[in-house]
Design an enzyme around this catalytic site. Structure first.
Site, short mmCIF file in Angstrom:
data_model
loop_
_atom_site.label_atom_id
_atom_site.label_comp_id
_atom_site.label_asym_id
_atom_site.label_seq_id
_atom_site.Cartn_x
_atom_site.Cartn_y
_atom_site.Cartn_z
N ARG A 84 0.80 -1.23 0.00
CA ARG A 84 0.00 0.00 0.00
C ARG A 84 0.83 1.28 0.00
O ARG A 84 1.92 1.31 0.59
CB ARG A 84 -0.92 0.01 1.23
CG ARG A 84 -2.02 -1.03 1.14
CD ARG A 84 -2.89 -1.08 2.38
NE ARG A 84 -4.03 -1.96 2.18
CZ ARG A 84 -3.98 -3.28 2.32
NH1 ARG A 84 -2.87 -3.88 2.66
NH2 ARG A 84 -5.07 -4.01 2.10
N HIS A 109 -1.09 -2.44 -4.38
CA HIS A 109 -0.49 -3.30 -5.39
C HIS A 109 -0.39 -2.67 -6.78
O HIS A 109 -0.73 -3.30 -7.79
CB HIS A 109 -1.23 -4.64 -5.46
CG HIS A 109 -1.10 -5.47 -4.21
ND1 HIS A 109 0.01 -5.40 -3.39
CD2 HIS A 109 -1.93 -6.39 -3.63
CE1 HIS A 109 -0.14 -6.25 -2.37
NE2 HIS A 109 -1.32 -6.85 -2.48
N HIS A 180 2.86 -12.70 -5.33
CA HIS A 180 1.75 -12.85 -4.40
C HIS A 180 1.24 -14.29 -4.34
O HIS A 180 0.02 -14.51 -4.34
CB HIS A 180 0.63 -11.87 -4.78
CG HIS A 180 -0.18 -11.38 -3.62
ND1 HIS A 180 -0.83 -12.23 -2.76
CD2 HIS A 180 -0.45 -10.13 -3.19
CE1 HIS A 180 -1.47 -11.52 -1.86
NE2 HIS A 180 -1.25 -10.24 -2.09
N ASP A 252 -1.70 -9.48 8.69
CA ASP A 252 -1.61 -8.80 7.40
C ASP A 252 -0.62 -7.66 7.60
O ASP A 252 -0.96 -6.49 7.50
CB ASP A 252 -3.00 -8.28 6.98
CG ASP A 252 -3.04 -7.87 5.50
OD1 ASP A 252 -1.97 -7.91 4.85
OD2 ASP A 252 -4.14 -7.54 5.01
N GLU A 314 5.02 -12.20 1.13
CA GLU A 314 5.40 -11.30 0.04
C GLU A 314 6.66 -10.56 0.46
O GLU A 314 6.60 -9.62 1.24
CB GLU A 314 4.26 -10.31 -0.23
CG GLU A 314 2.95 -10.98 -0.57
CD GLU A 314 1.75 -10.16 -0.09
OE1 GLU A 314 1.58 -9.02 -0.55
OE2 GLU A 314 0.99 -10.66 0.74
#
Ligand code: GAL
Length: 349
Positions: A84, A109, A180, A252, A314
């Protein structure tokens, strides 16, 4: 009207690109498939403790299915800026660049198309490696500079999937490329990743605000559900009463990899015995537990993909780095070469 429709059809046909699938094999029997659509890593087989190979990636069976709107970036190459960017804008050399806000007022992304919803140019280099190239135009998705990107996927005979990323720009820009892939080391029969044992070689992580943008702090993991410095089940603290867990709906978050950490991450799935280690030249890794998956997507084998069916690791620079001068820089200047490597290595015990 007729001519307009004809013109549009012709244009669409001229630009319609062919979806290709490249197959990679190594000498021990591992196989991977890569498509030029989004540069997606579609599948990857790895042996369990009995030597049985199974696909450890979630996604779709057919390459064209990756183009569906609700595809949450399964296996995709993500860029120009993976993760982000807050308020969908950044300042570079005193100039403000505005991006499309595609995630709660932020940019996620690389924007609505990014690099994951475009066709790359594929070229099989050897039976175990494929090259993907994409040239992103100056100001494409709001980013300055024409960026020529090359990604090479290699399946080595040491059971590694190696991803080499390089990029060059014509103007100063920001770059943060990643893959990803959604892993479930249990293979197709496994429904979630809560029993996967995870070790992340990171003493700190980057806490986020409600839009999942880092606050700028590097927070020690010690005493929090983010302490994976010793191998711990992913599900052990995933619903813990913790502000950061609540904000992410689980994990996350970007972990700040300890300098020289090798491997950066280890994931072990006890039932199959599959072990995956991740090494990377990147300073961070976004550990995402598929919290947004909710059973609405039908994936491989016609199976619905439920919440926490897979995990993503990632490897990357930290989210929102263009707006966080204290984070490692993501700026790329003309004449420089962006170069990163991530290796996912598989074994079983
Ligand atoms: C991850 C991101 C998640 C979510 C996901 C796609 O990289 O950290 O917040 O956006 O991609 O669904």
């Amino acid at each position: 009207m007729k001519t307009l429709v004809g013109f549009l059809l012709l244009t669409a046909m001229t630009f319609a690109q062919k979806t290709e699938v490249y197959s990679l094999k190594n000498k021990t029997g591992m196989e991977a498939k890569v498509t030029n659509y989004g540069g997606v890593l579609m599948s990857l087989t790895a042996p369990d403790k009995q030597g049985k190979f199974a696909d450890v990636l979630l996604g779709f069976d057919k390459p064209e299915e990756f183009a569906t709107v609700d595809n949450p970036y399964f296996g995709a190459l993500v860029g120009r800026y993976g993760n982000r960017i807050g308020k969908a804008q950044f300042t570079l050399d005193g100039k403000v660049y505005k991006l499309a806000a595609n995630n709660n007022g932020n940019s996620l992304h690389g924007g609505p198309k990014g690099f994951s919803k475009v066709y790359w140019t594929g070229k099989q280099l050897t039976p175990n490696s494929v090259e993907m190239k994409y040239t992103s135009k100056d100001m494409e998705e709001g980013y300055p500079g024409e960026l020529a990107v090359t990604v090479v996927y290699t399946l080595t005979d040491s059971n590694e999937l190696k991803i080499d990323y390089t990029a060059k720009t014509t103007k100063t820009t920001v770059v943060n490329l990643t893959n990803h892939a959604y892993f479930n080391l249990g293979g197709p029969g496994s429904t979630d990743i809560l029993g996967h044992m995870l070790k992340i070689n990171a003493d700190k992580f980057t806490p986020v605000d409600k839009g999942l943008i880092p606050t700028g702090e590097l927070k020690p993991v010690k005493g929090t559900p983010f302490d994976f410095t010793t191998s711990t089940a992913v599900g052990a603290r995933i619903d813990a009463k913790d502000e950061q867990i609540a904000l992410g709906g689980g994990y996350d978050h970007n972990f700040v990899l300890n300098k020289g950490a090798s491997p950066a991450v280890e994931v072990y799935e006890p039932k199959s015995g599959r072990l995956m280690t991740v090494t990377t030249t990147e300073p961070g890794v976004q550990f995402y537990t598929g919290n947004f998956l909710n059973g609405t997507i039908t994936g491989k084998g016609g199976k619905k993909i439920g919440k926490r069916a897979a995990l993503c690791l990632e490897t990357q620079h930290f989210p929102d780095s263009p707006n966080k001068p204290s984070f490692p820089t993501t700026t790329l200047k003309p004449g420089e070469t962006y170069r990163t490597t991530t290796v996912y290595k598989f074994s079983a015990k």
